[in-house]
Motif scaffolding. Structure first.
Motif, PDB file in Angstrom:
ATOM      1  N   THR A   1      43.276  48.380  42.354  1.00 19.62           N
ATOM      2  CA  THR A   1      43.619  49.733  41.934  1.00 19.62           C
ATOM      3  C   THR A   1      42.373  50.407  41.389  1.00 19.62           C
ATOM      4  O   THR A   1      41.428  49.726  40.955  1.00 19.62           O
ATOM      5  CB  THR A   1      44.719  49.707  40.860  1.00 19.62           C
ATOM      6  OG1 THR A   1      44.977  51.049  40.420  1.00 19.62           O
ATOM      7  CG2 THR A   1      44.281  48.878  39.658  1.00 19.62           C
ATOM      8  N   THR A   2      42.383  51.709  41.426  1.00 22.25           N
ATOM      9  CA  THR A   2      41.235  52.453  40.888  1.00 22.25           C
ATOM     10  C   THR A   2      41.411  52.760  39.407  1.00 22.25           C
ATOM     11  O   THR A   2      40.585  53.473  38.820  1.00 22.25           O
ATOM     12  CB  THR A   2      41.046  53.761  41.665  1.00 22.25           C
ATOM     13  OG1 THR A   2      42.243  54.533  41.592  1.00 22.25           O
ATOM     14  CG2 THR A   2      40.699  53.481  43.125  1.00 22.25           C
ATOM     15  N   ALA A   3      42.486  52.245  38.793  1.00 17.60           N
ATOM     16  CA  ALA A   3      42.684  52.452  37.359  1.00 17.60           C
ATOM     17  C   ALA A   3      41.513  51.863  36.583  1.00 17.60           C
ATOM     18  O   ALA A   3      40.970  50.815  36.938  1.00 17.60           O
ATOM     19  CB  ALA A   3      43.983  51.808  36.912  1.00 17.60           C
ATOM     20  N   VAL A   4      41.126  52.538  35.504  1.00 16.22           N
ATOM     21  CA  VAL A   4      39.949  52.122  34.735  1.00 16.22           C
ATOM     22  C   VAL A   4      40.352  51.578  33.361  1.00 16.22           C
ATOM     23  O   VAL A   4      39.642  51.739  32.370  1.00 16.22           O
ATOM     24  CB  VAL A   4      38.941  53.286  34.606  1.00 16.22           C
ATOM     25  CG1 VAL A   4      38.300  53.585  35.948  1.00 16.22           C
ATOM     26  CG2 VAL A   4      39.627  54.524  34.023  1.00 16.22           C
ATOM     27  N   THR A   5      41.496  50.914  33.315  1.00 21.82           N
ATOM     28  CA  THR A   5      41.942  50.230  32.095  1.00 21.82           C
ATOM     29  C   THR A   5      42.522  48.885  32.490  1.00 21.82           C
ATOM     30  O   THR A   5      42.979  48.691  33.630  1.00 21.82           O
ATOM     31  CB  THR A   5      43.013  51.037  31.352  1.00 21.82           C
ATOM     32  OG1 THR A   5      44.157  51.221  32.220  1.00 21.82           O
ATOM     33  CG2 THR A   5      42.473  52.389  30.912  1.00 21.82           C
ATOM     34  N   TYR A   6      42.502  47.963  31.508  1.00 27.72           N
ATOM     35  CA  TYR A   6      43.107  46.653  31.753  1.00 27.72           C
ATOM     36  C   TYR A   6      43.478  46.045  30.406  1.00 27.72           C
ATOM     37  O   TYR A   6      42.731  46.156  29.425  1.00 27.72           O
ATOM     38  CB  TYR A   6      42.160  45.726  32.504  1.00 27.72           C
ATOM     39  CG  TYR A   6      42.776  44.376  32.805  1.00 27.72           C
ATOM     40  CD1 TYR A   6      43.695  44.226  33.839  1.00 27.72           C
ATOM     41  CD2 TYR A   6      42.442  43.263  32.031  1.00 27.72           C
ATOM     42  CE1 TYR A   6      44.267  42.996  34.108  1.00 27.72           C
ATOM     43  CE2 TYR A   6      43.018  42.022  32.297  1.00 27.72           C
ATOM     44  CZ  TYR A   6      43.935  41.894  33.338  1.00 27.72           C
ATOM     45  OH  TYR A   6      44.505  40.688  33.599  1.00 27.72           O
ATOM     46  N   ALA A   7      44.632  45.382  30.349  1.00 28.04           N
ATOM     47  CA  ALA A   7      45.093  44.725  29.119  1.00 28.04           C
ATOM     48  C   ALA A   7      45.109  43.221  29.337  1.00 28.04           C
ATOM     49  O   ALA A   7      45.792  42.721  30.244  1.00 28.04           O
ATOM     50  CB  ALA A   7      46.480  45.221  28.731  1.00 28.04           C
ATOM     51  N   ASP A   8      44.321  42.516  28.541  1.00 30.24           N
ATOM     52  CA  ASP A   8      44.268  41.055  28.621  1.00 30.24           C
ATOM     53  C   ASP A   8      45.171  40.481  27.531  1.00 30.24           C
ATOM     54  O   ASP A   8      44.819  40.502  26.339  1.00 30.24           O
ATOM     55  CB  ASP A   8      42.822  40.577  28.451  1.00 30.24           C
ATOM     56  CG  ASP A   8      42.687  39.067  28.527  1.00 30.24           C
ATOM     57  OD1 ASP A   8      43.674  38.404  28.918  1.00 30.24           O
ATOM     58  OD2 ASP A   8      41.585  38.560  28.216  1.00 30.24           O
ATOM     59  N   ALA A   9      46.326  39.987  27.927  1.00 30.97           N
ATOM     60  CA  ALA A   9      47.297  39.448  26.975  1.00 30.97           C
ATOM     61  C   ALA A   9      47.178  37.936  26.836  1.00 30.97           C
ATOM     62  O   ALA A   9      48.054  37.296  26.238  1.00 30.97           O
ATOM     63  CB  ALA A   9      48.711  39.825  27.401  1.00 30.97           C
ATOM     64  N   THR A  10      46.104  37.380  27.388  1.00 34.74           N
ATOM     65  CA  THR A  10      45.944  35.920  27.339  1.00 34.74           C
ATOM     66  C   THR A  10      44.989  35.484  26.239  1.00 34.74           C
ATOM     67  O   THR A  10      44.550  34.336  26.206  1.00 34.74           O
ATOM     68  CB  THR A  10      45.451  35.395  28.699  1.00 34.74           C
ATOM     69  OG1 THR A  10      44.138  35.915  28.953  1.00 34.74           O
ATOM     70  CG2 THR A  10      46.397  35.799  29.819  1.00 34.74           C
ATOM     71  N   VAL A  11      44.642  36.373  25.340  1.00 34.88           N
ATOM     72  CA  VAL A  11      43.735  36.012  24.255  1.00 34.88           C
ATOM     73  C   VAL A  11      44.465  35.168  23.222  1.00 34.88           C
ATOM     74  O   VAL A  11      45.699  35.241  23.080  1.00 34.88           O
ATOM     75  CB  VAL A  11      43.141  37.274  23.600  1.00 34.88           C
ATOM     76  CG1 VAL A  11      42.278  38.032  24.598  1.00 34.88           C
ATOM     77  CG2 VAL A  11      44.249  38.191  23.068  1.00 34.88           C
ATOM     78  N   ALA A  12      43.676  34.378  22.500  1.00 28.42           N
ATOM     79  CA  ALA A  12      44.256  33.505  21.460  1.00 28.42           C
ATOM     80  C   ALA A  12      43.570  33.774  20.133  1.00 28.42           C
ATOM     81  O   ALA A  12      42.389  34.157  20.082  1.00 28.42           O
ATOM     82  CB  ALA A  12      44.100  32.038  21.859  1.00 28.42           C
ATOM     83  N   ALA A  13      44.308  33.569  19.044  1.00 31.36           N
ATOM     84  CA  ALA A  13      43.783  33.842  17.709  1.00 31.36           C
ATOM     85  C   ALA A  13      42.585  32.959  17.396  1.00 31.36           C
ATOM     86  O   ALA A  13      42.476  31.813  17.832  1.00 31.36           O
ATOM     87  CB  ALA A  13      44.888  33.619  16.675  1.00 31.36           C
ATOM     88  N   GLY A  14      41.633  33.544  16.704  1.00 26.79           N
ATOM     89  CA  GLY A  14      40.473  32.796  16.241  1.00 26.79           C
ATOM     90  C   GLY A  14      39.370  32.655  17.263  1.00 26.79           C
ATOM     91  O   GLY A  14      38.444  31.869  17.065  1.00 26.79           O
ATOM     92  N   HIS A  15      39.423  33.437  18.347  1.00 23.42           N
ATOM     93  CA  HIS A  15      38.397  33.355  19.392  1.00 23.42           C
ATOM     94  C   HIS A  15      37.760  34.726  19.622  1.00 23.42           C
ATOM     95  O   HIS A  15      38.381  35.765  19.365  1.00 23.42           O
ATOM     96  CB  HIS A  15      38.989  32.844  20.705  1.00 23.42           C
ATOM     97  CG  HIS A  15      39.491  31.436  20.634  1.00 23.42           C
ATOM     98  ND1 HIS A  15      38.663  30.341  20.663  1.00 23.42           N
ATOM     99  CD2 HIS A  15      40.765  30.948  20.513  1.00 23.42           C
ATOM    100  CE1 HIS A  15      39.382  29.233  20.574  1.00 23.42           C
ATOM    101  NE2 HIS A  15      40.676  29.575  20.473  1.00 23.42           N
TER     102      HIS A  15
END
Length: 575
Positions: free
Chosen positions: A476-490
């Protein structure tokens, strides 16, 4: 022929451009040199070129044949031959044949040493000489004769006369057909002024081409390379007759100019132009053989007669009998484009490639069909500029000039492919953390490389580890992305690349985000006694059968008694 010829070849794009340079030449159809020769050339001034065009031989009636170096236009040698008239050279250039009118012989000259090897007896008053295309025979016209005249046939291997051709009286000029099957003899006598056609197999006259009145007697010949057309000049009639050799008939008469005295003829190798010497006007006329019209006229020396054109068609040599000179004429050559392909280009990158062209005068180039890539122009003989759009572009370049007064063009069609490049890097990548998600935002590249952006590649590094692909293609040409795979303390670092049909761009700037550590969970709470009032406390004690004031009174009494004892003892120590 090159005249008005539009070459239909289509060039295919290659990775390299062919670059050719046209040789430097003098201004064409101009007298570029005048070469003094002999002491008097008025009786004949016959000329002949060596097969490679490097030597010009000129005869004069003073008994000398001069050899001219055509590279320097200077006389570099000579050979004495009495009453030298007609000349011919063997196909390999090793032998020069000279008609010696006063001795009734044919002199055989070694061109390497300029010495006469032998003299072959022929008929009376030899004049014209021709060599068969294969070099096995030499033909010599013998002018004198009471009722008939002869043409001697000489075997070049033995240098002996092996046959005699009988024909009408007064044969002078002679020419062989390109295939050697026919000879054409021009008779110049009041009683005979036609053209005899001879079969070289039987050595017999098989046809006569009537020329009409004596004024039409022929003084010079030229024949087309295919042998189909014979040209015959008549100096007393100021005309040139065009003859169809298949029917031996005159098909056209060219007017060389009243009173000009058309005498000698020569065709350019491509057959497009006929050069005619005008012995009375001291000029050379140039005819367009397609239209039979005069297209230009050049002034030369005094009383020009014979003319020869170099094998490459670049120069003509005119023997001026009254001025004892040879005029050297640089001849126009038709335009030709020698670059057949052009290299491909790249969008937004400088492009330049030459288009090599030959011809004199120098042709001009123009785009006559199709279109060049946007940003590219034809400047002189160079395609130059910076392509601003990708794609495949087909166009035709035309070289134009005026050749001896004849409009001439040559075409070449090209296909030029302008390729796209990878897009620039995405701009201004940022990363923020909220609600257990790393939110990425960026801007599209300023330049897409000539291909549409179809998606983005997202890479992530965790706590300083090497970058690894998180999302191969967002599609897609959208210029945003949400990374929901992050973990606390990193801590996470991100970079983004734009994707097109060409591939991935260089990565964007790096943006980082740190996910906070989670709070430590609290343990079970200790019991807390409930607050009570003094009354309640006392009531509690009373309820248990105890009196809370008794211990206090006892303690207070003990404290007072101790203090009194101290006071009693201290004065006793002082007394």
């Amino acid at each position: 022929m090159h005249r008005r010829l539009r070459l239909g070849s289509v060039a295919v794009v290659v990775g390299v451009a062919l670059a050719f340079a046209a040789p430097a030449m003098a201004t064409a159809d101009t007298v570029v040199a005048t070469v003094p020769v002999g002491s008097t050339a008025s009786a004949s001034s016959a000329t002949v070129l060596s097969p490679d065009g490097s030597r010009l031989y000129v005869s004069d009636s003073a008994g000398l044949v001069s050899m001219v170096d055509t590279a320097t236009n200077t006389v570099v040698g000579s050979v004495p031959v009495a009453s030298a008239l007609g000349l011919a050279v063997s196909p390999d250039g090793s032998r020069l044949y000279v008609a010696s009118s006063s001795t009734n012989t044919l002199a055989v000259v070694d061109t390497a040493t300029l010495t006469v090897l032998t003299s072959v007896p022929v008929g009376s008053a030899p004049f014209g000489v021709a060599v068969s295309p294969n070099g096995s025979r030499v033909y010599v016209t013998n002018v004198n004769g009471a009722i008939t005249s002869t043409t001697s046939v000489i075997d070049t291997a033995t240098n002996t006369v092996v046959a005699t051709i009988s024909a009408a009286i007064g044969p002078r000029s002679i020419i062989a057909s390109p295939d050697g099957s026919r000879l054409y003899l021009a008779h110049v006598a009041p009683a005979s002024h036609d053209i005899s056609v001879v079969d070289t197999v039987t050595n017999a006259v098989i046809a006569t081409i009537p020329m009409g009145v004596f004024a039409n007697a022929v003084t010079g010949f030229a024949i087309s390379s295919d042998g189909h057309t014979l040209y015959a000049a008549s100096t007393n009639a100021d005309t040139v007759r065009v003859i169809d050799t298949a029917t031996n008939t005159i098909t056209a008469t060219l007017d060389a100019g009243a009173g000009d005295g058309a005498y000698g003829l020569a065709l350019t190798p491509d057959g497009t132009r006929l050069y005619v010497t005008n012995a009375l006007a001291n000029t050379v006329s140039v005819f367009d053989t397609a239209t039979n019209a005069i297209v230009s006229t050049l002034a030369v020396g005094s009383t020009p007669r014979t003319i020869r054109i170099s094998p490459d068609g670049a120069f003509a040599y005119v023997a001026n009998t009254a001025s004892d000179t040879v005029s050297v004429i640089a001849i126009d050559t038709f335009p030709a484009i020698t670059t057949v392909t052009v290299p491909g280009g790249t969008i937004d990158a400088a492009y330049s490639t030459p288009i090599a062209v030959t011809g004199t005068p120098t042709p001009t180039l123009s785009v006559t069909a199709g279109s060049l890539p946007p940003g590219v122009t034809l400047s002189g003989t160079t395609l130059t500029g910076t392509p601003t759009a990708t794609g495949t572009y087909t166009f035709t370049i035309t070289a134009s000039s005026s050749v001896s007064g004849i409009p001439a063009t040559a075409d070449q069609t090209y296909t030029l492919v302008v390729a796209a490049v990878a897009a620039d890097a995405p701009i201004g990548l940022t990363a923020t953390y909220a609600s257990a998600t790393a939110a990425l935002t960026w801007a599209a590249p300023a330049f897409d490389g000539g291909e549409a952006i179809t998606g983005y590649r997202i890479e992530r590094s965790t706590d300083g580890s090497p970058f690894a692909t998180l999302v191969g293609d967002t599609a897609t040409t959208a210029v945003t992305y949400a990374d929901a795979t992050v973990a606390a303390g990193h801590t996470y670092a991100y970079r983004v690349s734009a994707l097109t049909a060409v591939g991935a761009s260089v990565p964007s700037n790096i943006a980082s985000v740190t996910v906070p550590a989670a709070s430590t969970p609290a343990g079970p709470a200790s019991p807390t006694p409930a607050a009570t009032s003094p009354v309640a406390a006392r009531r509690g004690l009373a309820d248990t059968g105890s009196d809370s004031t008794t211990p206090l009174l006892v303690g207070l009494g003990l404290l007072v008694a101790g203090a009194a004892t101290v006071l009693v003892r201290r004065p006793a120590r002082q007394s």
